[in-house]
Design a protein around this motif. Structure first.
Motif, mmCIF file in Angstrom:
data_model
loop_
_atom_site.group_PDB
_atom_site.id
_atom_site.type_symbol
_atom_site.label_atom_id
_atom_site.label_comp_id
_atom_site.label_asym_id
_atom_site.label_seq_id
_atom_site.Cartn_x
_atom_site.Cartn_y
_atom_site.Cartn_z
ATOM 1 N N LEU A 425 0.842 -1.190 0.000
ATOM 2 C CA LEU A 425 0.000 0.000 0.000
ATOM 3 C C LEU A 425 0.876 1.238 0.000
ATOM 4 O O LEU A 425 1.936 1.270 0.650
ATOM 5 N N ARG A 430 -3.527 3.224 -0.878
ATOM 6 C CA ARG A 430 -3.979 2.582 -2.120
ATOM 7 C C ARG A 430 -3.126 1.360 -2.426
ATOM 8 O O ARG A 430 -1.905 1.378 -2.252
ATOM 9 N N LEU A 431 -3.776 0.312 -2.903
ATOM 10 C CA LEU A 431 -3.068 -0.913 -3.259
ATOM 11 C C LEU A 431 -2.249 -0.678 -4.524
ATOM 12 O O LEU A 431 -2.776 -0.246 -5.543
#
Length: 578
Positions: A425, A430-431
């Motif tokens: 992340l 956010r991935l």
């Protein structure tokens, strides 16, 4: 018993070499005009040539195809040769009853050679045991009918477009189709019967090439090996998982035997198994046999027997040294493919001068705010897992899922709960990348899948691997298998002082091809972790089979796509497991 098989083996070898010699002469006759004229003249009036020696490219292709299928011990090829050669021999013997035929020595030579070939077929009949697919006769018939119709229409179009006859306006399309079909079927046509047709020579040659291609397509359909094998069943998978629980720590690639497009052959005791897939007539196994090494021969022998019964070429990708030794006892040769990078968690450290570059890259990514979450698949909620699968699919390089010998080919399956997922992340949460590892025994992991957002910072994969190694104790992992480095020893030894010219040339060639394939880059990427290098081998029966094995391996790994039926027409045996 060994002596009893010597005669059939020698007879079968003679039959194959006879066809090879005839094919060579036929090809030579196609380019050597005077030789071709001599051969054709000996097939006229009071002369005849040995079986299948007719001169010409088409006859050379036909004979060469028969030689190849006979070498692969195809029963159908043996039947066809006997069905053609027997009547030819009878006809030649009958012709020799006439004095005007008997007086020529070359006819006696043709008779003796044809008789020797037919006798070799009879004596060596037990050596031609490879079965074809049951659907082959129907497929060959369909290819013959459909191919003839399509090629004849194409020939008619070529004749129509290039027709130069003065009376072209009076020739109908049906007449031009008739002309093209006759030339397609007989490789010649009586032009006096078609006054309204006059074509350039290249058109006639093109139609003859079409004819040759059609014959090859029909022969291929008639002699192709069995393609569909029984896929992995639920019972097979359960039994394999039991073996992996008991012996899984022996081979880091063992878990990949659970790929569901593979088939499996069991030892009589059920204590060992060989998982394989048939690709392009190659029975391709990967890694070591599963289970107890003492029971490996009991699984290897039926796997080889099945391959020979169907005319498949047996090969093993990525076998370890212990398994390679056992396979060698069953007649397979070994070729070192490269090395697998294994990291012992207890020995890994970022300290020291040698790890300075890696340490700096790791700290740079960490300062950028990236974090890594390490979890077993079974500990991930269904909605989270679905999101991870969606993102991983979006980041895939191309539409083809690559991997065979060192990839599971599925992600997020409920049966693979012990697999480990790493999620990277960014600072905003956010991935940006995922890694997935499969179990390697009770305390090991083997890399299965690597995906990342192309817009993310460089070095994410290295950051994630190092995080796994530093936090391996959280999931009770002591060893990790990373990527496979093909031809690693060439890059390593070729860069050393005193490397010979051959080794340096080989290294230069591999470096050149690394521009398109990740050969050197994979070695460099793995070497930074200072791993233990475990050699992996390709096992094969005959060196002549290596090109075909290479193509089959490339297809299995997803680097080559073979033309064929649309995917939605293929058997969907994988759907039952999803």
């Amino acid at each position: 018993m060994g002596d009893a098989r010597i005669a059939p083996r020698r007879a079968a070898a003679f039959a194959v070499w006879y066809l090879r010699a005839v094919a060579f002469v036929n090809f030579l006759s196609a380019v050597w005009v005077s030789l071709g004229q001599d051969v054709r003249r000996h097939n006229q009036e009071n002369f005849f040539t040995p079986y299948l020696l007719t001169a010409g490219f088409a006859s050379g292709v036909f004979t060469a195809f028969l030689a190849i299928t006979m070498r692969r011990r195809k029963r159908a090829a043996w039947i066809l040769n006997l069905a053609l050669g027997g009547p030819f021999l009878g006809l030649f013997a009958f012709a020799m009853a006439f004095p005007e035929i008997r007086q020529y020595p070359q006819n006696w030579i043709s008779l003796v050679l044809t008789a020797a070939f037919v006798a070799a077929l009879v004596v060596g009949r037990t050596e031609f045991y490879a079965k074809g697919d049951r659907a082959n006769p129907r497929l060959a018939g369909a290819v013959a009918l459909g191919g003839t119709l399509a090629c004849s229409l194409l020939a008619a179009v070529l004749v129509t477009v290039t027709n130069q006859a003065a009376h072209a306006a009076r020739s109908t399309f049906l007449e031009r189709w008739h002309y093209g079909t006759l030339r397609l079927v007989s490789v010649a046509a009586d032009e006096s019967r078609f006054p309204g047709v006059e074509t350039p020579n290249w058109v006639n040659v093109a139609i003859n090439v079409l004819s040759t291609a059609l014959v090859l397509a029909v022969l291929y359909a008639a002699f192709r090996s069995r393609r569909v094998v029984d896929p992995l069943t639920e019972d097979d998978e359960k039994r394999l998982r039991v073996l992996l629980e008991r012996q899984g720590e022996r081979d880091s690639l063992g878990y990949f035997a659970l790929r569901r497009e593979k088939s499996v052959v069991w030892s009589p005791t059920g204590k060992a198994a060989v998982a394989y897939r048939v690709v392009g007539g190659v029975s391709l196994a990967s890694g070591d046999p599963i289970g107890d090494p003492e029971a490996w021969p009991g699984a290897i022998e039926p796997w080889l027997a099945e391959a020979r019964a169907h005319g498949w070429i047996p090969a093993v990708m990525g076998a370890g040294e212990e398994a390679g030794t056992v396979y060698a006892r069953h007649g397979l040769d070994a070729l070192e493919l490269g090395d697998e990078a294994l990291v012992e968690v207890a020995d890994f450290t970022l300290e020291g001068r040698a790890m300075r570059t890696v340490r700096q890259a790791y700290n740079r990514v960490k300062r950028a705010g990236y974090t890594v979450r390490v979890r077993r698949h079974e500990d991930i909620q269904a909605d989270e897992l679905a999101y991870l699968l969606e993102r991983a699919d979006d980041w895939r390089d191309g539409a083809t899922e690559r991997g065979f010998s060192m990839a599971l080919g599925r992600l997020g399956d409920p049966e693979d709960g012990r697999c480990v997922m790493l999620e990277c992340l960014d600072a905003e949460g956010r991935l940006r990348a995922v890694l997935s590892f499969v179990p390697w025994g009770p305390h090991g992991l083997s890399l299965d899948l690597m995906r990342r957002d192309r817009d993310s910072d460089n070095g994410l994969m290295e950051f994630m691997v190092i995080e796994l190694l530093r936090r391996a104790g959280e999931i009770q992992v002591t060893q990790v298998s990373l990527n496979f480095a093909m031809f690693r020893s060439v890059f390593e030894r070729g860069a050393r002082l005193g490397a010979g010219p051959v080794l340096r040339l080989w290294r230069s060639l591999l470096s050149f091809f690394s521009r398109w394939w990740q050969i050197e880059s994979l070695y460099r990427a793995n070497a930074k972790y200072r791993p233990i290098w475990e050699p992996r081998f390709l096992l094969f029966e005959k060196s002549a089979d290596l090109p075909r094995i290479g193509i089959a391996a490339a297809r299995a790994e997803g680097f080559l796509e073979a033309p064929g039926l649309p995917k939605w027409l293929h058997r969907k045996h994988l759907e039952t497991h999803r």
